[in-house]
Motif scaffolding. Sequence first.
Motif, PDB file in Angstrom:
ATOM      1  N   ALA A 125      50.667  30.961  68.068  1.00  0.00           N
ATOM      2  CA  ALA A 125      52.046  31.203  67.619  1.00  0.00           C
ATOM      3  C   ALA A 125      53.030  30.816  68.712  1.00  0.00           C
ATOM      4  O   ALA A 125      52.721  30.886  69.905  1.00  0.00           O
ATOM      5  CB  ALA A 125      52.241  32.668  67.233  1.00  0.00           C
ATOM      6  N   ALA A 126      54.211  30.413  68.282  1.00  0.00           N
ATOM      7  CA  ALA A 126      55.324  30.145  69.194  1.00  0.00           C
ATOM      8  C   ALA A 126      56.478  31.043  68.783  1.00  0.00           C
ATOM      9  O   ALA A 126      56.812  31.126  67.599  1.00  0.00           O
ATOM     10  CB  ALA A 126      55.744  28.685  69.126  1.00  0.00           C
ATOM     11  N   MET A 127      57.076  31.722  69.745  1.00  0.00           N
ATOM     12  CA  MET A 127      58.216  32.587  69.445  1.00  0.00           C
ATOM     13  C   MET A 127      59.457  32.080  70.162  1.00  0.00           C
ATOM     14  O   MET A 127      59.381  31.539  71.273  1.00  0.00           O
ATOM     15  CB  MET A 127      57.919  34.045  69.806  1.00  0.00           C
ATOM     16  N   ALA A 128      60.603  32.255  69.513  1.00  0.00           N
ATOM     17  CA  ALA A 128      61.893  31.832  70.077  1.00  0.00           C
ATOM     18  C   ALA A 128      62.908  32.878  69.660  1.00  0.00           C
ATOM     19  O   ALA A 128      63.335  32.916  68.506  1.00  0.00           O
ATOM     20  CB  ALA A 128      62.276  30.449  69.564  1.00  0.00           C
ATOM     21  N   ILE A 129      63.281  33.750  70.584  1.00  0.00           N
ATOM     22  CA  ILE A 129      64.083  34.928  70.266  1.00  0.00           C
ATOM     23  C   ILE A 129      65.500  34.748  70.793  1.00  0.00           C
ATOM     24  O   ILE A 129      65.732  34.724  72.009  1.00  0.00           O
ATOM     25  CB  ILE A 129      63.436  36.199  70.872  1.00  0.00           C
ATOM     26  N   LEU A 130      66.456  34.594  69.886  1.00  0.00           N
ATOM     27  CA  LEU A 130      67.878  34.447  70.229  1.00  0.00           C
ATOM     28  C   LEU A 130      68.079  33.390  71.317  1.00  0.00           C
ATOM     29  O   LEU A 130      68.741  33.622  72.320  1.00  0.00           O
ATOM     30  CB  LEU A 130      68.467  35.794  70.664  1.00  0.00           C
ATOM     31  N   THR A 131      67.529  32.223  71.098  1.00  0.00           N
ATOM     32  CA  THR A 131      67.594  31.160  72.101  1.00  0.00           C
ATOM     33  C   THR A 131      67.996  29.799  71.543  1.00  0.00           C
ATOM     34  O   THR A 131      68.524  28.969  72.281  1.00  0.00           O
ATOM     35  CB  THR A 131      66.228  31.024  72.810  1.00  0.00           C
ATOM     36  N   ILE A 132      67.797  29.551  70.255  1.00  0.00           N
ATOM     37  CA  ILE A 132      67.999  28.200  69.721  1.00  0.00           C
ATOM     38  C   ILE A 132      69.425  27.717  69.924  1.00  0.00           C
ATOM     39  O   ILE A 132      69.659  26.515  70.133  1.00  0.00           O
ATOM     40  CB  ILE A 132      67.595  28.154  68.231  1.00  0.00           C
ATOM     41  N   HIS A 133      70.401  28.614  69.924  1.00  0.00           N
ATOM     42  CA  HIS A 133      71.799  28.200  70.102  1.00  0.00           C
ATOM     43  C   HIS A 133      72.058  27.649  71.499  1.00  0.00           C
ATOM     44  O   HIS A 133      73.093  27.031  71.741  1.00  0.00           O
ATOM     45  CB  HIS A 133      72.741  29.367  69.817  1.00  0.00           C
ATOM     46  N   HIS A 134      71.120  27.845  72.432  1.00  0.00           N
ATOM     47  CA  HIS A 134      71.266  27.287  73.772  1.00  0.00           C
ATOM     48  C   HIS A 134      70.551  25.937  73.926  1.00  0.00           C
ATOM     49  O   HIS A 134      70.708  25.284  74.953  1.00  0.00           O
ATOM     50  CB  HIS A 134      70.689  28.249  74.817  1.00  0.00           C
ATOM     51  N   TRP A 135      69.774  25.525  72.961  1.00  0.00           N
ATOM     52  CA  TRP A 135      68.993  24.299  73.082  1.00  0.00           C
ATOM     53  C   TRP A 135      69.887  23.075  72.936  1.00  0.00           C
ATOM     54  O   TRP A 135      70.832  23.060  72.140  1.00  0.00           O
ATOM     55  CB  TRP A 135      67.891  24.252  72.024  1.00  0.00           C
ATOM     56  N   ARG A 136      69.581  22.040  73.674  1.00  0.00           N
ATOM     57  CA  ARG A 136      70.376  20.813  73.621  1.00  0.00           C
ATOM     58  C   ARG A 136      70.121  20.039  72.338  1.00  0.00           C
ATOM     59  O   ARG A 136      71.022  19.391  71.800  1.00  0.00           O
ATOM     60  CB  ARG A 136      70.060  19.949  74.843  1.00  0.00           C
ATOM     61  N   ASP A 137      68.880  20.048  71.839  1.00  0.00           N
ATOM     62  CA  ASP A 137      68.502  19.326  70.626  1.00  0.00           C
ATOM     63  C   ASP A 137      67.621  20.257  69.795  1.00  0.00           C
ATOM     64  O   ASP A 137      66.395  20.213  69.884  1.00  0.00           O
ATOM     65  CB  ASP A 137      67.759  18.045  70.983  1.00  0.00           C
ATOM     66  N   PRO A 138      68.228  21.135  68.973  1.00  0.00           N
ATOM     67  CA  PRO A 138      67.437  22.113  68.229  1.00  0.00           C
ATOM     68  C   PRO A 138      66.379  21.499  67.322  1.00  0.00           C
ATOM     69  O   PRO A 138      65.281  22.049  67.186  1.00  0.00           O
ATOM     70  CB  PRO A 138      68.495  22.872  67.429  1.00  0.00           C
ATOM     71  N   GLY A 139      66.704  20.373  66.697  1.00  0.00           N
ATOM     72  CA  GLY A 139      65.718  19.749  65.827  1.00  0.00           C
ATOM     73  C   GLY A 139      64.464  19.369  66.577  1.00  0.00           C
ATOM     74  O   GLY A 139      63.334  19.614  66.120  1.00  0.00           O
ATOM     75  N   ARG A 140      64.646  18.766  67.737  1.00  0.00           N
ATOM     76  CA  ARG A 140      63.486  18.387  68.548  1.00  0.00           C
ATOM     77  C   ARG A 140      62.756  19.627  69.065  1.00  0.00           C
ATOM     78  O   ARG A 140      61.531  19.651  69.121  1.00  0.00           O
ATOM     79  CB  ARG A 140      63.936  17.518  69.721  1.00  0.00           C
TER      80      ARG A 140
END
Length: 251
Positions: free
Chosen positions: A90-105
Amino acid sequence: MNDPYGVFGRGYVHRRRTDPRIAALIESALGDARTVVNVGAGTGSYEPLGRKVIAVEPSPVMIRQRPPGSAAVVRAFAEHLPLPDQACDAAMAILTIHHWRDPGRGLAELRRVARRQVIVTWDQAVMARFWLIADYLPEIAEAERDLTAFDAIQAELTRQGALLNVMNVDVPADCHDGFLAAYWARPEAYLDPAVHASISSLAKLSPARLEEMTARLADDLAGGRWQERHGALRDAGSLDVGYRLIIAEAG
């Protein structure tokens, strides 16, 4: 690596603590996963116990705040995870995607390295109705329109072939974590500069704007106007302020 948390990440370990009720939702979503990669791991909140965890975090400021005994951490970005294909359950991402430079990637990388993805984010349309934003800081809603929208995250995962389950994450009135809407029933907390510093969307505002918001809120609390508009919230045990848990797996 550019480190935005070098400006506003200090003190996260004290304010951004694991809330056990939210942690229980994440634990359940991880299912039978034995190996978990925590992407955008920060100071280690919500990393599950009893599983092998690999933490991925780009910010040295955040890494230095991880407590002793935390999972081993690799300094890297979500868009370039230093792991082989299907390395984890499993991969978890908790309240972090809004900081990513390229969310799709980044989302594609989560899919590449793990069969299951567990993501906590928020629905901007719901969050915009939260009283702090609607009454005092509407520019946050405007700014977040440029972030990866909740619908876009779901669409991207679906495009990548994932089956989705989406759950509301109701926030307890006494939430231990200190994210943006955590203090919905404790408005006095938003007068505290230490609270501002541990919430990126507040810390990014100018000092003058924060001072103006604080003064208005303090005046409304002292004069009873906040209580007239929102006082009934203090009797609620939890509230849906827009946070969502997405569980995705390969179709």
